[in-house]
Design a protein around this motif. Sequence first.
Motif, short mmCIF file in Angstrom:
data_model
loop_
_atom_site.label_atom_id
_atom_site.label_comp_id
_atom_site.label_asym_id
_atom_site.label_seq_id
_atom_site.Cartn_x
_atom_site.Cartn_y
_atom_site.Cartn_z
N VAL A 1 0.91 -1.24 0.12
CA VAL A 1 0.11 -0.02 -0.06
C VAL A 1 0.85 1.09 -0.07
CG1 VAL A 1 -1.70 1.27 1.31
CG2 VAL A 1 -1.94 -1.15 1.19
N GLY A 2 2.03 1.22 0.67
CA GLY A 2 2.80 2.40 0.66
C GLY A 2 3.50 2.47 -0.55
N MET A 3 3.79 1.41 -1.52
CA MET A 3 4.42 1.73 -2.92
C MET A 3 3.51 1.95 -3.90
SD MET A 3 7.55 -1.08 -2.67
CE MET A 3 7.99 -0.51 -4.17
N LEU A 4 2.21 1.37 -3.42
CA LEU A 4 1.09 1.68 -4.65
C LEU A 4 1.17 3.19 -5.37
CD1 LEU A 4 -0.89 0.02 -6.15
CD2 LEU A 4 -2.68 0.86 -4.41
N PRO A 5 1.27 4.28 -4.70
CA PRO A 5 1.37 5.40 -5.37
C PRO A 5 2.47 5.68 -6.02
CG PRO A 5 0.86 5.81 -3.10
CD PRO A 5 1.04 4.54 -3.16
N ILE A 6 3.41 5.22 -5.83
CA ILE A 6 4.92 5.19 -6.75
C ILE A 6 4.80 4.39 -7.98
CG2 ILE A 6 7.43 4.70 -6.88
CD1 ILE A 6 7.39 5.21 -3.67
N LEU A 7 4.18 3.09 -7.84
CA LEU A 7 3.98 2.37 -8.95
C LEU A 7 2.79 2.97 -10.15
CD1 LEU A 7 3.92 -1.21 -7.31
CD2 LEU A 7 5.52 -0.11 -8.70
N VAL A 8 1.92 3.60 -9.33
CA VAL A 8 1.03 4.23 -10.32
C VAL A 8 1.62 5.26 -11.17
CG1 VAL A 8 -1.34 5.36 -10.45
CG2 VAL A 8 -1.13 3.24 -8.98
N GLY A 9 2.20 6.13 -10.28
CA GLY A 9 2.80 7.30 -11.01
C GLY A 9 4.01 6.91 -11.80
N VAL A 10 4.65 5.88 -11.71
CA VAL A 10 5.66 5.36 -12.79
C VAL A 10 4.83 5.12 -14.09
CG1 VAL A 10 7.24 3.41 -12.98
CG2 VAL A 10 7.51 4.92 -11.01
N ALA A 11 3.85 4.10 -13.71
CA ALA A 11 3.17 3.66 -15.05
C ALA A 11 2.44 4.72 -15.73
CB ALA A 11 2.03 2.70 -14.56
N LEU A 12 2.03 5.73 -14.98
CA LEU A 12 1.30 7.01 -15.83
C LEU A 12 2.33 7.76 -16.46
CD1 LEU A 12 -1.18 8.11 -13.10
CD2 LEU A 12 -1.77 6.90 -15.42
N LEU A 13 3.49 7.98 -15.83
CA LEU A 13 4.57 8.84 -16.48
C LEU A 13 5.03 7.89 -17.67
CD1 LEU A 13 6.34 11.32 -16.31
CD2 LEU A 13 7.96 9.95 -14.71
N THR A 14 5.33 6.92 -17.44
CA THR A 14 5.91 6.13 -18.59
C THR A 14 5.01 5.90 -19.75
OG1 THR A 14 7.11 4.61 -17.26
CG2 THR A 14 6.45 3.73 -19.41
N GLY A 15 3.65 5.93 -19.50
CA GLY A 15 2.57 6.13 -20.54
C GLY A 15 2.55 7.51 -21.29
N LEU A 16 2.67 8.42 -20.46
CA LEU A 16 2.81 9.71 -21.03
C LEU A 16 4.15 10.04 -21.97
CD1 LEU A 16 1.86 12.62 -20.99
CD2 LEU A 16 3.35 13.19 -19.14
N ILE A 17 5.10 9.37 -21.51
CA ILE A 17 6.68 9.67 -22.43
C ILE A 17 6.37 8.81 -23.61
CG2 ILE A 17 8.90 9.01 -22.31
CD1 ILE A 17 8.96 9.37 -19.42
N VAL A 18 5.59 7.73 -23.59
CA VAL A 18 5.34 6.77 -24.84
C VAL A 18 4.64 7.64 -25.65
CG1 VAL A 18 4.45 4.35 -25.46
CG2 VAL A 18 6.21 4.45 -23.81
N GLU A 19 3.75 8.03 -25.18
CA GLU A 19 2.55 8.80 -25.88
C GLU A 19 3.32 9.94 -26.63
OE1 GLU A 19 -0.50 8.40 -27.17
OE2 GLU A 19 -0.17 6.50 -26.60
N LEU A 20 4.27 10.78 -25.92
CA LEU A 20 4.84 11.98 -26.43
C LEU A 20 5.98 11.92 -27.27
CD1 LEU A 20 4.70 14.40 -23.18
CD2 LEU A 20 3.23 14.22 -25.27
N LEU A 21 6.45 10.40 -27.37
CA LEU A 21 7.55 9.93 -28.28
C LEU A 21 6.96 9.23 -29.43
CD1 LEU A 21 10.51 10.19 -28.29
CD2 LEU A 21 10.49 7.67 -27.30
N PRO A 22 6.78 9.91 -30.69
CA PRO A 22 6.27 9.21 -31.55
C PRO A 22 7.16 8.27 -32.25
CG PRO A 22 5.97 11.52 -31.93
CD PRO A 22 6.89 11.52 -30.79
N ALA A 23 6.66 7.34 -33.00
CA ALA A 23 7.37 6.29 -33.61
C ALA A 23 8.38 7.01 -34.55
CB ALA A 23 6.70 5.25 -34.15
N ASP A 24 7.88 7.88 -35.15
CA ASP A 24 8.86 8.47 -36.47
C ASP A 24 9.94 9.22 -35.76
OD1 ASP A 24 6.72 7.67 -38.25
OD2 ASP A 24 5.76 9.71 -38.13
N ARG A 25 9.60 9.96 -34.65
CA ARG A 25 10.73 10.72 -34.06
C ARG A 25 11.96 9.73 -33.38
NH1 ARG A 25 9.24 15.14 -30.26
NH2 ARG A 25 8.48 16.28 -32.12
#
Length: 79
Positions: free
Chosen positions: A3-27
């Motif tokens: 439960v203590g690590m859950l906010p960190i894991l959710v934040g990491v997953a959301l940040l990774t998803g954001l980076i993947v979306e902002l980095l287009p395959a062409d770039r």
Amino acid sequence: MFVGMLPILVGVALLTGLIVELLPADRAAAWFGRNNLLDALTGAAVGSIAAGHPLTSYILGGELLAKGISLVAVTALLV
């Protein structure tokens, strides 16, 4: 402990998803794909700048592999 690590894991997953979306395959394909030596140097440079939680690196590496980036570049990014 989980439960203590859950906010960190959710934040990491959301940040990774954001980076993947902002980095287009062409770039990403434009940065990599020239030759193995330049791919390794570029991957190492990006990996040293974007050092973070290992979970983020593994997810980002998997997404880059799925987009066709070479294994050499992704390995350099992770290491």
